[in-house]
Write an enzyme that holds these catalytic residues in place. Structure first.
Site, PDB file in Angstrom:
ATOM      1  N   ARG A  87      35.614  47.540  30.741  1.00 24.97           N
ATOM      2  CA  ARG A  87      36.532  46.406  30.849  1.00 24.97           C
ATOM      3  C   ARG A  87      35.825  45.282  31.614  1.00 24.97           C
ATOM      4  O   ARG A  87      34.719  45.446  32.138  1.00 24.97           O
ATOM      5  CB  ARG A  87      37.887  46.785  31.487  1.00 24.97           C
ATOM      6  CG  ARG A  87      37.867  47.831  32.554  1.00 24.97           C
ATOM      7  CD  ARG A  87      37.176  47.453  33.814  1.00 24.97           C
ATOM      8  NE  ARG A  87      37.666  46.215  34.379  1.00 24.97           N
ATOM      9  CZ  ARG A  87      37.039  45.478  35.254  1.00 24.97           C
ATOM     10  NH1 ARG A  87      35.821  45.820  35.680  1.00 24.97           N
ATOM     11  NH2 ARG A  87      37.552  44.363  35.731  1.00 24.97           N
ATOM     12  N   ALA A 116      35.479  40.823  31.054  1.00 22.43           N
ATOM     13  CA  ALA A 116      35.121  40.024  29.875  1.00 22.43           C
ATOM     14  C   ALA A 116      33.661  40.175  29.436  1.00 22.43           C
ATOM     15  O   ALA A 116      33.387  40.520  28.272  1.00 22.43           O
ATOM     16  CB  ALA A 116      35.477  38.558  30.144  1.00 22.43           C
ATOM     17  N   ARG A 174      40.927  43.891  22.098  1.00 25.61           N
ATOM     18  CA  ARG A 174      41.613  43.156  23.175  1.00 25.61           C
ATOM     19  C   ARG A 174      41.558  41.655  22.839  1.00 25.61           C
ATOM     20  O   ARG A 174      40.503  41.149  22.477  1.00 25.61           O
ATOM     21  CB  ARG A 174      40.969  43.414  24.541  1.00 25.61           C
ATOM     22  CG  ARG A 174      41.041  44.873  24.973  1.00 25.61           C
ATOM     23  CD  ARG A 174      40.634  45.046  26.435  1.00 25.61           C
ATOM     24  NE  ARG A 174      41.674  44.608  27.351  1.00 25.61           N
ATOM     25  CZ  ARG A 174      41.501  44.515  28.674  1.00 25.61           C
ATOM     26  NH1 ARG A 174      40.326  44.796  29.206  1.00 25.61           N
ATOM     27  NH2 ARG A 174      42.498  44.119  29.455  1.00 25.61           N
ATOM     28  N   GLN A 223      42.337  47.373  39.596  1.00 29.49           N
ATOM     29  CA  GLN A 223      40.888  47.119  39.490  1.00 29.49           C
ATOM     30  C   GLN A 223      40.295  46.686  40.827  1.00 29.49           C
ATOM     31  O   GLN A 223      39.128  46.943  41.108  1.00 29.49           O
ATOM     32  CB  GLN A 223      40.615  46.028  38.435  1.00 29.49           C
ATOM     33  CG  GLN A 223      40.810  46.477  36.997  1.00 29.49           C
ATOM     34  CD  GLN A 223      42.194  46.189  36.492  1.00 29.49           C
ATOM     35  OE1 GLN A 223      43.165  46.167  37.263  1.00 29.49           O
ATOM     36  NE2 GLN A 223      42.335  45.980  35.196  1.00 29.49           N
ATOM     37  N   ASP A 278      38.573  35.386  32.059  1.00 31.73           N
ATOM     38  CA  ASP A 278      38.486  36.025  30.740  1.00 31.73           C
ATOM     39  C   ASP A 278      38.347  34.993  29.634  1.00 31.73           C
ATOM     40  O   ASP A 278      37.796  35.274  28.580  1.00 31.73           O
ATOM     41  CB  ASP A 278      39.716  36.895  30.499  1.00 31.73           C
ATOM     42  CG  ASP A 278      39.604  38.154  31.332  1.00 31.73           C
ATOM     43  OD1 ASP A 278      39.979  38.114  32.520  1.00 31.73           O
ATOM     44  OD2 ASP A 278      39.065  39.154  30.815  1.00 31.73           O
ATOM     45  N   ASN A 283      42.776  34.691  33.670  1.00 33.56           N
ATOM     46  CA  ASN A 283      42.148  35.811  34.389  1.00 33.56           C
ATOM     47  C   ASN A 283      43.236  36.843  34.646  1.00 33.56           C
ATOM     48  O   ASN A 283      44.404  36.654  34.272  1.00 33.56           O
ATOM     49  CB  ASN A 283      41.489  35.307  35.690  1.00 33.56           C
ATOM     50  CG  ASN A 283      40.604  36.372  36.328  1.00 33.56           C
ATOM     51  OD1 ASN A 283      39.758  36.963  35.650  1.00 33.56           O
ATOM     52  ND2 ASN A 283      40.785  36.639  37.604  1.00 33.56           N
ATOM     53  N   LYS A 284      42.867  37.923  35.270  1.00 31.51           N
ATOM     54  CA  LYS A 284      43.783  39.034  35.512  1.00 31.51           C
ATOM     55  C   LYS A 284      45.130  38.569  36.053  1.00 31.51           C
ATOM     56  O   LYS A 284      45.187  37.668  36.894  1.00 31.51           O
ATOM     57  CB  LYS A 284      43.099  40.004  36.496  1.00 31.51           C
ATOM     58  CG  LYS A 284      43.917  41.189  36.942  1.00 31.51           C
ATOM     59  CD  LYS A 284      44.454  42.014  35.795  1.00 31.51           C
ATOM     60  CE  LYS A 284      43.398  42.501  34.829  1.00 31.51           C
ATOM     61  NZ  LYS A 284      43.974  42.986  33.548  1.00 31.51           N
TER      62      LYS A 284
HETATM   63  O1  MRU Z   1      41.841  43.997  32.190  1.00 33.24           O
HETATM   64  P1  MRU Z   1      40.451  43.837  32.720  1.00 33.24           P
HETATM   65  O2  MRU Z   1      40.101  44.825  33.789  1.00 33.24           O
HETATM   66  O3  MRU Z   1      39.422  43.798  31.604  1.00 33.24           O
HETATM   67  O4  MRU Z   1      40.458  42.382  33.394  1.00 33.24           O
HETATM   68  C1  MRU Z   1      39.270  41.906  33.961  1.00 33.24           C
HETATM   69  C2  MRU Z   1      39.421  40.571  34.591  1.00 33.24           C
HETATM   70  O5  MRU Z   1      40.456  39.944  34.533  1.00 33.24           O
HETATM   71  C3  MRU Z   1      38.200  39.986  35.214  1.00 33.24           C
HETATM   72  O6  MRU Z   1      38.522  39.210  36.334  1.00 33.24           O
HETATM   73  C4  MRU Z   1      37.487  39.091  34.188  1.00 33.24           C
HETATM   74  O7  MRU Z   1      37.295  39.788  32.990  1.00 33.24           O
HETATM   75  C5  MRU Z   1      36.182  38.588  34.678  1.00 33.24           C
HETATM   76  S1  MRU Z   1      34.972  39.864  34.739  1.00 33.24           S
HETATM   77  C6  MRU Z   1      33.478  39.189  35.188  1.00 33.24           C
END
Ligand code: MRU
Length: 352
Positions: free
Chosen positions: A47, A49, A92, A199, A240, A250-251
């Site tokens: 997981r 991006a 995704r 995470q 993302d 982002n998350k």
């Molecule tokens: O659902 P996830 O764990 O894939 O979400 C990840 C994030 O939101 C990260 O902050 C984003 O992908 C940047 S990773 C360098």
């Protein structure tokens, strides 16, 4: 270098660290078929991006190896690989790096489709390796440029995991922390735990401990109070997908952090490679936001924490409007507002 190997191409297989098992166990998944990777992306075993984008590129190589075993007919062979690209793309929806990297692999495939199958596989592998290497190089440059906006002695809040575990290695937001720490800056990281899938607690905290970067884990609902107490000087999180006007997906929870930060006069930076910027979308409202299963909200680690009858809302990401963002830390420099002018300029000039 980061002390974590997230993605590795080894003996004709894609080896991934299983992010769902950390921090309890350091286990690896071996993908010899592209569908193993499709599953790994959907379940968040891999997981973040950039990590999704890089691993998907290797997924196309796996598909080419499978296609060669399936058929001797060239048209069927190409059709098989293109089908795999479509399946990988459907895993995704939010992180644009996935589509960016699959587009690049697809274009590569189109340009070499007249070669024999063995050579096609080798060329696709070279392209996937390029994507891998470029990601690591980008992260180091993000670290270097990000370090310039981090004053010595900073207390920095981050959300989710934008570390080595979310990239081919080193990390974006965590790449900045790695760079600053390894260059002698005194920094302290506050990591939001990041419900529902934690995470921040499971992955960012694990990376900080492994790297010896001073850090403190807080629950998501503590961020505002920490700001109020003067414990946070700046916020740096990943992205993302960033739109051409600088809106940042982002998350889930990143938006709340940004609003709180604005209230307290704290600058918010997003660290991401240019491949996370989607120039085809002008405004964050058009970013597709992944909706995930209700069990992620109703339970934690398989333990039910809410009654079955209750409805849930489980968007995996939110969008922070560009007005809340002080800068986007990229591999070509820190892009400052006005983003609608400075983002296209960064692409055009190749530097900021
Ligand atoms: O659902 P996830 O764990 O894939 O979400 C990840 C994030 O939101 C990260 O902050 C984003 O992908 C940047 S990773 C360098």
């Amino acid at each position: 270098m980061a002390k974590v190997k997230t993605i590795e191409w080894k003996d004709d297989a894609l080896v991934l660290i299983d992010c769902t098992k950390l921090p309890a166990r350091e286990e690896y998944i071996e993908c010899r078929e592209y569908r193993t990777l499709v599953r790994a992306i959907k379940t968040l075993e891999v997981r973040g991006a950039p990590a999704i984008g890089v691993s998907a590129a290797y997924g196309v190589v796996l598909a080419a190896m499978q296609a060669e075993k399936e058929t001797a007919d060239k048209q069927d062979y190409i059709k098989f690989i293109k089908g795999a690209i479509d399946e990988l793309a459907a895993t995704r929806p939010t992180a644009v790096n996935l589509f960016w990297s699959l587009k690049r692999m697809n274009e590569k495939l189109d340009s070499i489709k007249d070669m024999d199958m063995d050579n096609i596989k080798e060329e696709l592998l070279k392209e996937a390796n390029n994507i891998f290497d470029e990601d690591i190089e980008c992260n180091h440059n993000i670290g270097k440029y990000g370090n310039e906006v981090v004053p010595d002695g900073s207390n920095i809040l981050t959300h989710c995991n934008a570390g080595a575990l979310a990239t081919a290695g080193y990390g974006t937001a965590l790449g900045v922390f790695r760079y600053a720490h390894s260059h002698g800056k005194k920094i302290h990281i506050y990591a939001d735990e990041t419900r529902p899938l934690l995470q921040g607690a499971r992955l960012t905290a694990w990376e900080l401990v492994k790297e010896g970067i001073p850090g403190t884990l807080i629950t998501d609902n503590m961020a505002g109070y920490c700001m109020k107490l003067g414990m946070i000087d700046m916020v740096i999180f990943g992205a993302d997908r960033i739109t051409s006007n600088g809106d940042v997906a982002n998350k889930i929870g990143s938006y709340s952090v940004a609003v709180l930060a604005k209230e307290h006069g704290i600058p918010v930076y997003s660290a991401a490679p240019l491949s996370t910027i989607d120039m085809s979308i002008a405004d964050g409202k058009d970013i597709p936001i992944e909706q995930r299963d209700k069990y992620e909200v109703r339970s934690m680690f398989g333990v039910t924490i809410a009654p079955d009858g209750i409805d849930t809302f489980n968007p995996a990401f939110d969008v922070t409007p560009h007005e809340y963002i002080a800068g986007i830390i990229t591999e070509v420099g820190v892009i400052k507002p006005p983003f609608d002018i400075n983002i296209p300029a960064a692409f055009k000039l190749g530097h900021v």
